[in-house]
Design a protein around this motif. Structure first.
Motif, PDB file in Angstrom:
ATOM      1  N   UNK A   1       0.821  -1.218   0.000  1.00  0.00           N
ATOM      2  CA  UNK A   1       0.000   0.000   0.000  1.00  0.00           C
ATOM      3  C   UNK A   1       0.854   1.267   0.000  1.00  0.00           C
ATOM      4  N   UNK A   2       1.962   1.273   0.732  1.00  0.00           N
ATOM      5  CA  UNK A   2       2.835   2.453   0.725  1.00  0.00           C
ATOM      6  C   UNK A   2       3.537   2.614  -0.617  1.00  0.00           C
ATOM      7  N   UNK A   3       3.915   1.497  -1.214  1.00  0.00           N
ATOM      8  CA  UNK A   3       4.555   1.532  -2.530  1.00  0.00           C
ATOM      9  C   UNK A   3       3.611   2.148  -3.568  1.00  0.00           C
TER      10      UNK A   3
ATOM     11  N   UNK B   1       2.877   9.333   4.950  1.00  0.00           N
ATOM     12  CA  UNK B   1       2.060  10.467   4.507  1.00  0.00           C
ATOM     13  C   UNK B   1       1.392  10.169   3.169  1.00  0.00           C
ATOM     14  N   UNK B   2       2.150   9.532   2.272  1.00  0.00           N
ATOM     15  CA  UNK B   2       1.585   9.168   0.966  1.00  0.00           C
ATOM     16  C   UNK B   2       0.435   8.192   1.151  1.00  0.00           C
TER      17      UNK B   2
ATOM     18  N   UNK C   1      -1.515   7.766   3.835  1.00  0.00           N
ATOM     19  CA  UNK C   1      -2.668   8.432   4.442  1.00  0.00           C
ATOM     20  C   UNK C   1      -3.405   9.304   3.426  1.00  0.00           C
ATOM     21  N   UNK C   2      -2.668   9.941   2.536  1.00  0.00           N
ATOM     22  CA  UNK C   2      -3.299  10.757   1.500  1.00  0.00           C
ATOM     23  C   UNK C   2      -4.059   9.879   0.502  1.00  0.00           C
ATOM     24  N   UNK C   3      -3.442   8.763   0.086  1.00  0.00           N
ATOM     25  CA  UNK C   3      -4.130   7.842  -0.832  1.00  0.00           C
ATOM     26  C   UNK C   3      -5.344   7.220  -0.148  1.00  0.00           C
ATOM     27  N   UNK C   4      -5.206   6.835   1.109  1.00  0.00           N
ATOM     28  CA  UNK C   4      -6.325   6.255   1.856  1.00  0.00           C
ATOM     29  C   UNK C   4      -7.498   7.237   1.917  1.00  0.00           C
ATOM     30  N   UNK C   5      -7.212   8.496   2.199  1.00  0.00           N
ATOM     31  CA  UNK C   5      -8.265   9.512   2.224  1.00  0.00           C
ATOM     32  C   UNK C   5      -8.957   9.638   0.882  1.00  0.00           C
ATOM     33  N   UNK C   6      -8.179   9.588  -0.178  1.00  0.00           N
ATOM     34  CA  UNK C   6      -8.746   9.649  -1.529  1.00  0.00           C
ATOM     35  C   UNK C   6      -9.608   8.420  -1.800  1.00  0.00           C
ATOM     36  N   UNK C   7      -9.122   7.254  -1.405  1.00  0.00           N
ATOM     37  CA  UNK C   7      -9.867   6.006  -1.622  1.00  0.00           C
ATOM     38  C   UNK C   7     -11.190   6.009  -0.856  1.00  0.00           C
TER      39      UNK C   7
ATOM     40  N   UNK D   1       1.499   7.622  -6.498  1.00  0.00           N
ATOM     41  CA  UNK D   1       0.606   8.779  -6.624  1.00  0.00           C
ATOM     42  C   UNK D   1       1.224  10.052  -6.046  1.00  0.00           C
ATOM     43  N   UNK D   2       1.952   9.910  -4.945  1.00  0.00           N
ATOM     44  CA  UNK D   2       2.486  11.066  -4.225  1.00  0.00           C
ATOM     45  C   UNK D   2       3.982  10.866  -3.951  1.00  0.00           C
TER      46      UNK D   2
END
Length: 66
Positions: free
Chosen positions: A10-12, A25-26, A28-34, A17-18
Protein backbone atom coordinates in the motif's frame (compact mmCIF):
# COMPACT_ATOMS: atom_id res chain seq x y z
CA UNK A 1 5.67 6.46 -17.80
CA UNK A 2 2.78 4.07 -17.35
CA UNK A 3 2.29 2.29 -14.04
CA UNK A 4 2.04 -1.49 -14.35
CA UNK A 5 -0.91 -3.40 -12.93
CA UNK A 6 0.66 -5.86 -10.48
CA UNK A 7 0.67 -6.49 -6.74
CA UNK A 8 1.73 -3.45 -4.71
CA UNK A 9 2.34 -2.77 -1.06
CA UNK A 10 0.00 0.00 0.00
CA UNK A 11 2.83 2.45 0.72
CA UNK A 12 4.55 1.53 -2.53
CA UNK A 13 1.38 2.27 -4.49
CA UNK A 14 0.75 5.45 -2.51
CA UNK A 15 4.20 6.72 -3.43
CA UNK A 16 3.38 6.19 -7.10
CA UNK A 17 0.61 8.78 -6.62
CA UNK A 18 2.49 11.07 -4.23
CA UNK A 19 6.24 10.61 -4.82
CA UNK A 20 7.13 13.84 -3.00
CA UNK A 21 5.69 12.55 0.32
CA UNK A 22 7.16 10.11 2.83
CA UNK A 23 5.64 6.62 2.81
CA UNK A 24 3.21 7.05 5.71
CA UNK A 25 2.06 10.47 4.51
CA UNK A 26 1.59 9.17 0.97
CA UNK A 27 -0.46 6.22 2.27
CA UNK A 28 -2.67 8.43 4.44
CA UNK A 29 -3.30 10.76 1.50
CA UNK A 30 -4.13 7.84 -0.83
CA UNK A 31 -6.33 6.26 1.86
CA UNK A 32 -8.27 9.51 2.22
CA UNK A 33 -8.75 9.65 -1.53
CA UNK A 34 -9.87 6.01 -1.62
CA UNK A 35 -12.43 6.64 1.13
CA UNK A 36 -14.20 9.05 -1.24
CA UNK A 37 -15.06 6.13 -3.56
CA UNK A 38 -17.54 3.66 -2.06
CA UNK A 39 -16.11 0.58 -3.88
CA UNK A 40 -12.64 1.40 -2.51
CA UNK A 41 -13.63 1.80 1.16
CA UNK A 42 -13.05 -1.91 1.95
CA UNK A 43 -9.61 -1.72 0.33
CA UNK A 44 -8.69 1.43 2.25
CA UNK A 45 -9.71 -0.05 5.60
CA UNK A 46 -8.51 -3.66 5.31
CA UNK A 47 -5.71 -4.80 7.63
CA UNK A 48 -3.73 -6.42 4.78
CA UNK A 49 -0.89 -4.20 3.56
CA UNK A 50 -0.83 -5.31 -0.07
CA UNK A 51 -3.14 -4.92 -3.03
CA UNK A 52 -3.65 -7.70 -5.57
CA UNK A 53 -3.42 -6.90 -9.28
CA UNK A 54 -7.24 -6.95 -9.48
CA UNK A 55 -7.50 -4.48 -6.59
CA UNK A 56 -4.87 -2.25 -8.20
CA UNK A 57 -6.86 -2.30 -11.46
CA UNK A 58 -9.98 -1.22 -9.55
CA UNK A 59 -8.07 1.62 -7.90
CA UNK A 60 -6.71 2.75 -11.26
CA UNK A 61 -10.19 2.60 -12.82
CA UNK A 62 -11.74 4.79 -10.13
CA UNK A 63 -8.95 7.18 -9.13
CA UNK A 64 -6.88 7.09 -12.29
CA UNK A 65 -3.38 5.90 -13.00
CA UNK A 66 -0.57 7.57 -11.07
Amino acid sequence: METTIRSYGRSELAQQYFPHLKQISAWLKLKGLMLEYEPLVPLATMPRRTFTPREVATIFDLIGTP
